[in-house]
Design a protein around this motif. Structure first.
Motif, PDB file in Angstrom:
ATOM      1  N   ILE A 117      23.504  32.517  90.266  1.00 25.65           N
ATOM      2  CA  ILE A 117      22.362  32.720  89.371  1.00 25.65           C
ATOM      3  C   ILE A 117      21.273  33.538  90.052  1.00 25.65           C
ATOM      4  O   ILE A 117      20.396  34.093  89.379  1.00 25.65           O
ATOM      5  N   GLY A 118      21.298  33.633  91.387  1.00 27.02           N
ATOM      6  CA  GLY A 118      20.275  34.385  92.094  1.00 27.02           C
ATOM      7  C   GLY A 118      20.240  35.851  91.698  1.00 27.02           C
ATOM      8  O   GLY A 118      19.211  36.357  91.238  1.00 27.02           O
ATOM      9  N   PRO A 119      21.357  36.577  91.856  1.00 28.02           N
ATOM     10  CA  PRO A 119      21.373  37.980  91.432  1.00 28.02           C
ATOM     11  C   PRO A 119      21.109  38.140  89.935  1.00 28.02           C
ATOM     12  O   PRO A 119      20.508  39.143  89.516  1.00 28.02           O
ATOM     13  N   ALA A 123      18.045  40.397  88.657  1.00 27.99           N
ATOM     14  CA  ALA A 123      18.271  41.543  87.774  1.00 27.99           C
ATOM     15  C   ALA A 123      17.434  41.425  86.505  1.00 27.99           C
ATOM     16  O   ALA A 123      16.900  42.433  86.007  1.00 27.99           O
ATOM     17  N   ALA A 124      17.299  40.215  85.985  1.00 26.94           N
ATOM     18  CA  ALA A 124      16.552  40.023  84.733  1.00 26.94           C
ATOM     19  C   ALA A 124      15.077  40.356  84.897  1.00 26.94           C
ATOM     20  O   ALA A 124      14.449  40.879  83.967  1.00 26.94           O
ATOM     21  N   VAL A 125      14.514  40.045  86.064  1.00 24.28           N
ATOM     22  CA  VAL A 125      13.084  40.310  86.275  1.00 24.28           C
ATOM     23  C   VAL A 125      12.859  41.542  87.144  1.00 24.28           C
ATOM     24  O   VAL A 125      11.722  41.855  87.518  1.00 24.28           O
ATOM     25  N   TYR A 154      26.215  38.001  82.021  1.00 22.60           N
ATOM     26  CA  TYR A 154      25.129  38.986  81.982  1.00 22.60           C
ATOM     27  C   TYR A 154      24.970  39.528  80.561  1.00 22.60           C
ATOM     28  O   TYR A 154      23.856  39.622  80.038  1.00 22.60           O
ATOM     29  N   ALA A 155      26.097  39.868  79.943  1.00 25.62           N
ATOM     30  CA  ALA A 155      26.035  40.390  78.575  1.00 25.62           C
ATOM     31  C   ALA A 155      25.551  39.323  77.601  1.00 25.62           C
ATOM     32  O   ALA A 155      24.717  39.597  76.711  1.00 25.62           O
ATOM     33  N   GLU A 156      26.049  38.109  77.769  1.00 27.37           N
ATOM     34  CA  GLU A 156      25.673  37.017  76.865  1.00 27.37           C
ATOM     35  C   GLU A 156      24.179  36.722  76.918  1.00 27.37           C
ATOM     36  O   GLU A 156      23.555  36.417  75.885  1.00 27.37           O
ATOM     37  N   LEU A 157      23.592  36.826  78.120  1.00 34.29           N
ATOM     38  CA  LEU A 157      22.174  36.518  78.286  1.00 34.29           C
ATOM     39  C   LEU A 157      21.294  37.767  78.258  1.00 34.29           C
ATOM     40  O   LEU A 157      20.093  37.688  78.528  1.00 34.29           O
ATOM     41  N   ASP A 158      21.893  38.902  77.925  1.00 33.04           N
ATOM     42  CA  ASP A 158      21.167  40.173  77.793  1.00 33.04           C
ATOM     43  C   ASP A 158      20.452  40.553  79.098  1.00 33.04           C
ATOM     44  O   ASP A 158      19.272  40.903  79.116  1.00 33.04           O
ATOM     45  N   VAL A 159      21.217  40.480  80.202  1.00 30.52           N
ATOM     46  CA  VAL A 159      20.695  40.836  81.511  1.00 30.52           C
ATOM     47  C   VAL A 159      21.452  42.055  82.011  1.00 30.52           C
ATOM     48  O   VAL A 159      22.689  42.057  82.022  1.00 30.52           O
ATOM     49  N   PRO A 160      20.762  43.099  82.426  1.00 29.39           N
ATOM     50  CA  PRO A 160      21.470  44.282  82.947  1.00 29.39           C
ATOM     51  C   PRO A 160      22.137  43.957  84.274  1.00 29.39           C
ATOM     52  O   PRO A 160      21.672  43.082  85.015  1.00 29.39           O
TER      53      PRO A 160
END
Length: 369
Positions: A117-119, A123-125, A154-160
């Motif tokens: 979950i760290g990366p 990436a999200a912020v 990443y795709a499910e949570l809309d994170v690049p």
């Protein structure tokens, strides 16, 4: 600077982060630890902790998995079962971690090696991530396996996707790994706070040997291996101190005359008075013994512990053995081998010479990578 530390549930996962967390705090930075379950005990270190998965317990999650399958994979030094297991854990923690990151807006995310979950949060912020590695499993391949397993998250949570991989801080001694990834950092043991036991202030009258199987094994497997060890050593002229990782002392009674037990003893408090340690091969325990310069008898049971045991044996700082083959004959070898003591002292000196958490906090705050 605001630094978010992320860990999965488990004392063995979060405790190695505490010294670096405090180094940032002592330097005046804002720090927050995002974790859950058993790792919430980190609040007792005087740190601010956020529960990212209320109700989650790592021990219950592990008990719901086919442990024997994982054990056989571990014997083959195959980490695929554990990566799959922790990928499942990370899925359970992802939404809470992401919500925390977006609300708290850190400038840097630091995470232990199993906290994928760290990366994701970094990436999200859109901030850098730093991975702290405390086992002898290569950090790069481990990270890439997690990335493949969790690509859909990443795709499910809309994170690049992360733009760059995390910088790795490697706590394992350079002489015990083929290649150091990222920056080497001195391992500083943290075993929780405790009121000092008076008898630890007195030098032992005969060789003292620490015994522990960590915090997870007693919950998942019970204390059978502790009883096996105590039976094997009952007639030896040494003192055996059992650190039960939170389990009740009553559960190992009656003790042989040459043993004593405590529900919790910080290993960094116990080991300076010890001539050796018998343990399960957990990363934090292995590293604490290395930092103390104490020869080790490693009885691995699952996860990365066989890999850690191999590293101990290969470097000549201890003995790796199958717990099923443990006999009283093994202990005199552990206590009497001057080569083990010499190698253990050498590695302890090597660890002590590495840059410490305060140095790393300063470098990271300056964005030197």
């Amino acid at each position: 600077m605001r630094v978010l530390f992320l860990s999965t549930a488990g004392i063995g996962q979060v405790f190695p982060l505490v010294p670096l967390t405090w180094a940032f705090r002592a330097a005046g930075h804002d720090v927050l630890v995002g974790t859950c379950g058993e790792s919430l005990v980190t609040a007792q270190a005087g740190l601010l902790v956020a529960d990212i998965a209320p109700g989650f317990r790592m021990a219950e999650f592990v008990r719901s998995t086919p442990i024997e399958v994982g054990r056989e994979a571990a014997r083959r030094r195959d980490m695929s079962f554990d990566i799959g297991l922790f990928a499942g854990v990370n899925r359970r923690l992802a939404e809470g971690a992401l919500k925390l990151g977006r609300a708290w807006r850190p400038d840097l995310v630091v995470h232990e090696e199993m906290a994928a979950i760290g990366p994701l949060v970094a990436a999200a912020v859109d901030v850098p991530a730093v991975q702290v590695s405390v086992t002898f499993v290569p950090a790069g391949p481990l990270r890439r396996d997690f990335t493949r397993q969790l690509a859909d998250l990443y795709a499910e949570l809309d994170v690049p996707p992360a733009r760059t991989p995390p910088l790795t801080l490697t706590l394992t001694p350079p002489s015990m790994v083929e290649q150091i990834e990222g920056w080497p950092m001195r391992f500083v043991p943290y075993g929780g706070g405790a009121v000092q036991l008076p008898w630890l202030r007195e030098p032992p009258s005969r060789p003292r040997v620490a015994v522990t199987i960590g915090t997870v094994t007693p919950i998942v497997e019970g204390l059978g291996i502790i009883r096996q060890i105590l039976t094997a050593v009952a007639d030896l002229d040494a003192e055996f101190v059992v650190a039960l990782g939170g389990a009740a002392v009553e559960d190992v009674q009656p003790l042989p005359d040459n043993a004593r037990a405590a529900s919790w003893i910080p290993l960094d408090e116990l080991l300076p008075s010890c001539a050796a340690i018998i343990h399960h091969g957990g990363g934090g325990t292995t590293m604490t013994a290395l930092a103390a310069g104490v020869p080790q008898l490693v009885l691995p049971n699952f996860a990365d512990r066989f890999i850690n045991a191999d590293a101990v044996s290969r470097r000549g700082v201890g003995i790796a053995a199958d717990r099923r083959d443990l006999t009283a004959d093994t202990i005199p070898q552990l206590l009497g081998d001057s080569g083990l003591r010499s190698s253990a002292a050498s590695v302890a000196a090597e660890i002590g010479a590495l840059p410490g958490p305060a140095d790393m906090a300063l470098r990271l705050a300056r964005h030197e990578w």
